[in-house]
Design an enzyme around this catalytic site. Structure first.
Site, short mmCIF file in Angstrom:
data_model
loop_
_atom_site.label_atom_id
_atom_site.label_comp_id
_atom_site.label_asym_id
_atom_site.label_seq_id
_atom_site.Cartn_x
_atom_site.Cartn_y
_atom_site.Cartn_z
N LYS A 212 0.83 -1.22 0.00
CA LYS A 212 0.00 0.00 0.00
C LYS A 212 0.85 1.26 0.00
CE LYS A 212 -4.39 -1.78 1.51
NZ LYS A 212 -5.36 -1.96 2.60
N HIS A 262 -5.62 -11.98 -0.23
CA HIS A 262 -6.92 -11.62 -0.82
C HIS A 262 -7.46 -12.72 -1.72
CE1 HIS A 262 -7.28 -7.58 0.81
NE2 HIS A 262 -5.99 -7.38 0.54
#
Ligand SMILES: [Fe+2]
Length: 340
Positions: A212, A262
């Site tokens: 991120k 994910h």
């Protein structure tokens, strides 16, 4: 002369070069052109050059004539490249050899070529550029080595600080990585995973969202639904994270957590669409912890849900998004009051 000291200090005055040419007069002329700045070793052909390189190398710079009996300059420098990849290679060519010289440059065998006859000024300027290039490449290599070694040494305290730095990028994610790690470790512990496995989970949990760092704040903090292309940018944090941690040996075992957190148990997650036990157990545990913390936390586009509701959502997703075995452990910990 102390060669290793000269290489470390990067002093041009003591830089060593290997000059290779089959014509003794040319060779001596080259040496005379550079002797004030460079310590030149001479070889009268490719074989002698290779022998010198093996015995006295590495040389920061190797200069070779193109036309020599036996092995020519291009072949010679191609071998130099394999046995001394850091040496900067220069070829001396006559006008008729331009095609071969261009080919050698294009094939990456040489750094540059000089056309004969070469003036002392041009030769010196070229050698200076080569030595600078050699030292720059070495510094870069050393720096990378030091960085990787430093990351290898990171203890949990430093990793936690790094996790906080990642989460601090957005006010919405403050403390997320630490809470997720804590929850994942509780589940791992309840499953009876060995200490080594928990240690891997600790590292992977703290840095699972390190990618991120590369996600723009406009996407990270968008107070509304993400457009498809923004969603793609958000999802790219997984691949970016893998790219960041991939070169660090001590993260190798934690890498699947970064790469697969994910993925969905039924195969409909991202980025690879892995399913079931193809997803690492660590990542399957992390996925539950990650999602639980995300649901109960405020997000730019919604308030955090009450914990009871969050648990219900997770249980509903057992077998689709999550591994039923992990959800079972999770609900057991909730019932025991270990997880709030
Ligand atoms: Fe993530």
């Amino acid at each position: 002369m102390n060669h290793s000291a000269s290489l470390e200090t990067g002093s041009c005055n003591e830089a060593r070069v290997l000059l290779v040419d089959d014509e003794p007069l040319v060779l001596e002329g080259l040496r005379r052109s550079v002797y004030k700045e460079f310590d030149a070793d001479l070889a009268s052909g490719a074989e002698e050059g290779l022998a010198k390189l093996r015995k006295d190398g590495p040389y920061p710079v190797v200069v070779s004539d193109m036309r020599m009996p036996g092995m020519d300059g291009a072949q010679f420098l191609a071998i130099v490249r394999t046995i001394s990849p850091d040496s900067i290679r220069v070829m001396l060519t006559g006008c008729s050899d331009m095609e071969a010289a261009a080919r050698a440059v294009n094939e990456g065998q040489i750094f540059r070529f000089l056309t004969k006859p070469v003036t002392p000024k041009t030769l010196l300027a070229t050698l200076r550029a080569c030595v600078a290039q050699y030292h720059a490449a070495r510094l870069e290599k050393d720096h990378l080595k030091i960085t990787i070694e430093a990351l290898e040494q990171l203890d949990v305290g430093t990793l936690t600080a790094l996790a906080r730095a990642i989460d601090a990028k957005s006010t919405w994610t403050a403390g997320h990585s630490e809470r997720v790690t804590d929850l994942a470790l509780k589940m791992g512990h309840a499953m009876g995973l060995p200490a080594k496995s928990l240690e891997i989970m600790h590292r992977g949990g703290l840095l699972h969202d390190i990618g991120k760092i590369g996600t723009p704040p406009t996407v990270l903090d968008k107070p509304g639904r993400l457009e498809p292309e923004e969603m793609q940018i958000m999802q790219d944090h997984v691949k970016i994270g893998v790219r960041i941690l991939e070169p660090i040996p001590c993260f190798r075992e934690a890498l699947p957590m970064v790469a697969q957190h994910h993925e969905w148990f039924d195969g409909s997650g991202y980025p690879a669409g892995l399913a079931g036990e193809s997803i690492s157990l660590h990542a399957r545990i992390l996925a539950v912890a990650d999602c639980y913390d995300a649901i109960i936390s405020d997000r730019p586009y919604r308030k955090g849900l009450p914990k009871r509701q969050a648990r219900e959502l997770l249980i509903q997703a057992s077998g689709t998004q999550f591994d039923p075995m992990v959800i079972e452990v999770f609900t057991r910990l909730i019932a025991a009051g270990t997880v709030q």
